[in-house]
Motif scaffolding. Structure first.
Motif, PDB file in Angstrom:
ATOM      1  N   LEU A 156       0.848  -1.205  -0.215  1.00  0.00           N
ATOM      2  CA  LEU A 156      -0.117   0.035  -0.203  1.00  0.00           C
ATOM      3  C   LEU A 156       0.829   1.087   0.035  1.00  0.00           C
ATOM      4  N   PHE A 157       1.656   1.195   0.738  1.00  0.00           N
ATOM      5  CA  PHE A 157       2.730   2.356   0.977  1.00  0.00           C
ATOM      6  C   PHE A 157       4.100   2.516  -0.008  1.00  0.00           C
ATOM      7  N   SER A 158       4.399   1.289  -0.577  1.00  0.00           N
ATOM      8  CA  SER A 158       5.806   1.297  -1.076  1.00  0.00           C
ATOM      9  C   SER A 158       5.552   1.984  -2.550  1.00  0.00           C
ATOM     10  N   ARG A 159       6.480   2.583  -3.040  1.00  0.00           N
ATOM     11  CA  ARG A 159       6.524   3.339  -4.408  1.00  0.00           C
ATOM     12  C   ARG A 159       7.327   2.660  -5.368  1.00  0.00           C
ATOM     13  N   THR A 160       7.269   2.231  -6.694  1.00  0.00           N
ATOM     14  CA  THR A 160       8.149   1.503  -7.679  1.00  0.00           C
ATOM     15  C   THR A 160       8.350   2.343  -8.754  1.00  0.00           C
ATOM     16  N   LEU A 161       9.663   2.688  -8.948  1.00  0.00           N
ATOM     17  CA  LEU A 161       9.859   3.625 -10.019  1.00  0.00           C
ATOM     18  C   LEU A 161       9.765   2.763 -11.414  1.00  0.00           C
ATOM     19  N   PRO A 162       9.543   3.489 -12.634  1.00  0.00           N
ATOM     20  CA  PRO A 162       9.121   2.596 -13.792  1.00  0.00           C
ATOM     21  C   PRO A 162      10.263   1.873 -14.247  1.00  0.00           C
ATOM     22  N   HIS A 163      10.108   0.745 -14.931  1.00  0.00           N
ATOM     23  CA  HIS A 163      11.137  -0.284 -15.680  1.00  0.00           C
ATOM     24  C   HIS A 163      11.616   0.729 -16.647  1.00  0.00           C
ATOM     25  N   TYR A 164      13.173   0.400 -17.049  1.00  0.00           N
ATOM     26  CA  TYR A 164      13.967   1.216 -18.002  1.00  0.00           C
ATOM     27  C   TYR A 164      13.364   0.607 -19.464  1.00  0.00           C
ATOM     28  N   SER A 165      13.531   1.657 -20.364  1.00  0.00           N
ATOM     29  CA  SER A 165      12.747   1.199 -21.655  1.00  0.00           C
ATOM     30  C   SER A 165      13.659   0.777 -22.598  1.00  0.00           C
ATOM     31  N   GLY A 166      15.120   0.857 -22.342  1.00  0.00           N
ATOM     32  CA  GLY A 166      16.192   0.602 -23.273  1.00  0.00           C
ATOM     33  C   GLY A 166      16.305  -1.025 -23.500  1.00  0.00           C
ATOM     34  N   GLN A 167      17.155  -1.421 -24.401  1.00  0.00           N
ATOM     35  CA  GLN A 167      17.025  -2.867 -24.658  1.00  0.00           C
ATOM     36  C   GLN A 167      17.979  -3.539 -23.848  1.00  0.00           C
TER      37      GLN A 167
ATOM     38  N   MET B  50      18.857  10.057  -6.457  1.00  0.00           N
ATOM     39  CA  MET B  50      17.814  10.733  -6.664  1.00  0.00           C
ATOM     40  C   MET B  50      17.706  11.286  -8.176  1.00  0.00           C
ATOM     41  N   ASN B  51      18.551  10.885  -9.063  1.00  0.00           N
ATOM     42  CA  ASN B  51      18.505  10.752 -10.417  1.00  0.00           C
ATOM     43  C   ASN B  51      18.476   9.595 -10.986  1.00  0.00           C
ATOM     44  N   SER B  52      18.239   8.464 -10.209  1.00  0.00           N
ATOM     45  CA  SER B  52      18.301   7.059 -10.558  1.00  0.00           C
ATOM     46  C   SER B  52      17.563   6.974 -11.913  1.00  0.00           C
ATOM     47  N   SER B  53      16.579   7.422 -12.296  1.00  0.00           N
ATOM     48  CA  SER B  53      15.636   7.149 -13.412  1.00  0.00           C
ATOM     49  C   SER B  53      16.312   7.635 -14.878  1.00  0.00           C
ATOM     50  N   PHE B  54      17.009   8.853 -14.825  1.00  0.00           N
ATOM     51  CA  PHE B  54      17.742   9.271 -15.985  1.00  0.00           C
ATOM     52  C   PHE B  54      18.953   8.435 -15.987  1.00  0.00           C
TER      53      PHE B  54
ATOM     54  N   LEU C 136       4.057  20.902 -11.426  1.00  0.00           N
ATOM     55  CA  LEU C 136       4.314  19.968 -12.696  1.00  0.00           C
ATOM     56  C   LEU C 136       2.879  19.787 -13.235  1.00  0.00           C
ATOM     57  N   ALA C 137       2.987  20.078 -14.302  1.00  0.00           N
ATOM     58  CA  ALA C 137       1.746  20.092 -15.278  1.00  0.00           C
ATOM     59  C   ALA C 137       1.476  19.104 -16.143  1.00  0.00           C
ATOM     60  N   ILE C 138       2.674  18.138 -16.329  1.00  0.00           N
ATOM     61  CA  ILE C 138       2.568  16.975 -17.352  1.00  0.00           C
ATOM     62  C   ILE C 138       2.918  15.600 -16.602  1.00  0.00           C
ATOM     63  N   ASP C 139       2.865  14.555 -17.389  1.00  0.00           N
ATOM     64  CA  ASP C 139       3.318  13.259 -16.751  1.00  0.00           C
ATOM     65  C   ASP C 139       4.861  13.013 -16.661  1.00  0.00           C
ATOM     66  N   PRO C 140       5.112  13.316 -15.309  1.00  0.00           N
ATOM     67  CA  PRO C 140       6.912  13.122 -15.023  1.00  0.00           C
ATOM     68  C   PRO C 140       7.066  11.927 -15.591  1.00  0.00           C
ATOM     69  N   VAL C 141       6.919  10.927 -16.053  1.00  0.00           N
ATOM     70  CA  VAL C 141       7.340  10.010 -17.003  1.00  0.00           C
ATOM     71  C   VAL C 141       7.948  10.457 -18.268  1.00  0.00           C
ATOM     72  N   TYR C 142       7.088  11.238 -18.835  1.00  0.00           N
ATOM     73  CA  TYR C 142       7.335  12.159 -19.897  1.00  0.00           C
ATOM     74  C   TYR C 142       8.538  12.719 -19.804  1.00  0.00           C
ATOM     75  N   VAL C 143       8.667  13.615 -18.939  1.00  0.00           N
ATOM     76  CA  VAL C 143       9.751  14.396 -18.698  1.00  0.00           C
ATOM     77  C   VAL C 143      11.050  13.716 -18.638  1.00  0.00           C
ATOM     78  N   ILE C 144      11.080  12.446 -18.149  1.00  0.00           N
ATOM     79  CA  ILE C 144      12.155  11.838 -17.981  1.00  0.00           C
ATOM     80  C   ILE C 144      12.595  11.220 -19.443  1.00  0.00           C
ATOM     81  N   ASN C 145      11.431  10.349 -19.968  1.00  0.00           N
ATOM     82  CA  ASN C 145      11.799   9.960 -21.191  1.00  0.00           C
ATOM     83  C   ASN C 145      12.202  10.852 -22.487  1.00  0.00           C
ATOM     84  N   ASP C 146      11.464  11.916 -22.402  1.00  0.00           N
ATOM     85  CA  ASP C 146      11.942  12.962 -23.386  1.00  0.00           C
ATOM     86  C   ASP C 146      13.421  13.694 -22.771  1.00  0.00           C
ATOM     87  N   THR C 147      13.729  13.855 -21.848  1.00  0.00           N
ATOM     88  CA  THR C 147      15.150  13.966 -21.560  1.00  0.00           C
ATOM     89  C   THR C 147      16.052  13.064 -22.178  1.00  0.00           C
TER      90      THR C 147
END
Length: 415
Positions: free
Chosen positions: A24-35, A161-165, A380-391
């Motif tokens: 209920l309280f855990s948060r999971t960052l998205p899987h990476y999209s590369g190969q 704190m920048n693990s997604s990028f 933040l007015a847009i999807d945060p996943v989009y910001v990381i992926n676009d970056t």
């Protein structure tokens, strides 16, 4: 008093089978999209002992300035490990981090700290990001080598704190060294030197300092930030030097935690270390731009997200390598963006991209964890996943295309 285990620098570790906070309280960052699957490894190394700044802190009257003799970083890299889908704890030492953040905000009462920790435990306790701890580095195809990218975090942040990028770039075929800056701009760290000695280091408040050579003390944090920029440059030099030694097959010494498993550093000659990329967010972006003009380094490209331009007033040398700027909409509306534009007039090869609807913290992992309504409250007015992926997409395209032209872009619509 907290035990030594409580105050260790946060190190990567496999997630327990069951989170103490439950699903209920855990948060999971998205899987990476590369190969590629992504390996993750903490490294702490000895570097030449150096001191910076002539000041004393009221809580450390017997010490002068900032002294460093180690550097710490986390490697994100391609791996072909067959291990099951591991995840890595985002904040293994959450309490100490919260205490450091409260110190930064000058809200240090015990009650406020306890309340902040309770809130953080509910929102981000048990949060993980995808990665295989201490997995072997994958061999690249043919005679190619993995390109190296050094990443510098902003003030008030940390390397994870920048693990997604960083993880996304690794999944795209890069080796990323995310540096933990122990310069007094982070919430908390524990330093382990080559002799096994340990030292706790946390946020330095500029108003708590007494500059020895000055009769009139500074009225803001500018002098301290200049010193901290020098510290960061030395850390970058130490990290890069260590990775270059590994690539040459020279002995590698680590001062990190004794429980870390051994690594086969022999295969790390697969990494191209001669002309790496330097990247950073906010104050880390300041560091990246300053380092690109320093004769100690030979970077191939510079990539910055919302660089803190006011921290570069004393760094007026010209950047001659390709420079990519990815800006949030919030940053593009401020005075520092105008300063950046002026600086770019002297950079022969650069690109500038603005992500509409984004805010300054959206390049970090924070908005990937918080609920959408909280993100909106924070600008933040847009999807945060989009910001990381676009970056990541803009960064990969820039690096693969060589960054050999001048361009500026801004999407007309928010995604």
């Amino acid at each position: 008093m907290p035990s030594s285990e409580d105050v260790e620098t946060p190190h990567i570790q496999a997630v327990p089978k069951r989170s103490p906070y439950g699903a209920l309280f855990s948060r999971t960052l998205p899987h990476y999209s590369g190969q590629y699957r992504v390996g993750v490894r903490d490294v702490e190394i000895p570097i030449p002992k150096q001191s910076f700044g002539k000041f004393k802190h009221k809580s450390m009257p017997n010490e002068v300035g900032i002294t460093i003799d180690t550097a710490m970083f986390t490697l994100f890299y391609p791996t072909e490990s067959n291990a099951k889908d591991h995840r890595v704890v985002w904040f293994p030492r959450l309490r100490r981090t919260v205490e450091g953040l409260m110190k930064m905000s000058n809200s240090c009462s015990r009650f406020c700290t306890l309340m902040a920790y309770a809130g953080a435990a509910v929102v981000i306790g048990g949060t993980t990001f995808p990665g295989i701890p201490n997995a072997p580095l994958q061999a690249p195809s043919g005679s190619t080598k993995w390109p190296l990218l050094l990443f510098s975090h902003g003030a008030g942040s940390s390397r994870l704190m920048n693990s997604s990028f960083c993880g996304e770039m690794a999944s795209q075929g890069y080796v990323v060294a995310a540096i933990e800056h122990r310069d007094g701009t982070g919430p908390h760290a524990r330093i382990v030197n080559q002799d096994g000695g340990k030292k706790d280091f946390s946020w330095i408040q500029w108003s708590d300092l007494n500059w020895i050579d000055l009769t009139e003390q500074p009225s803001d944090d500018t002098m301290l930030r200049n010193v901290q920029l020098e510290v960061r440059m030395a850390e970058v030099q130490g990290v890069l030097s260590a990775l270059q030694k590994v690539a040459r097959g020279e002995p590698f010494v680590s001062t990190g935690p004794p429980h870390s498993p051994p690594s086969n550093w022999d295969v790390w000659d697969y990494v191209k270390v001669d002309a790496p990329v330097i990247a950073g967010h906010s104050f880390g972006g300041s560091l990246a731009m300053a380092a690109a003009t320093d004769s100690r380094f030979s970077f191939s490209h510079v990539v910055v997200f919302d660089p803190a331009m006011k921290r570069l007033q004393s760094w007026n040398r010209q950047i001659t390598v390709p420079l990519l700027v990815v800006s949030s909409e919030e940053f593009s509306a401020g005075a520092e963006f105008l300063t950046l534009r002026h600086t770019l007039s002297g950079v022969p090869r650069h690109e500038v991209h603005v992500i509409p609807g984004s805010s300054h913290p959206s390049f970090s992992d924070v908005f990937l964890i918080l609920p959408d309504y909280v993100n909106r409250m924070m600008g933040l007015a847009i999807d945060p996943v989009y910001v990381i992926n676009d970056t990541v997409d803009k960064t990969v395209r820039f690096l693969e295309n060589g960054g050999g032209h001048v361009t500026s872009s801004q999407a007309m619509r928010r995604p």
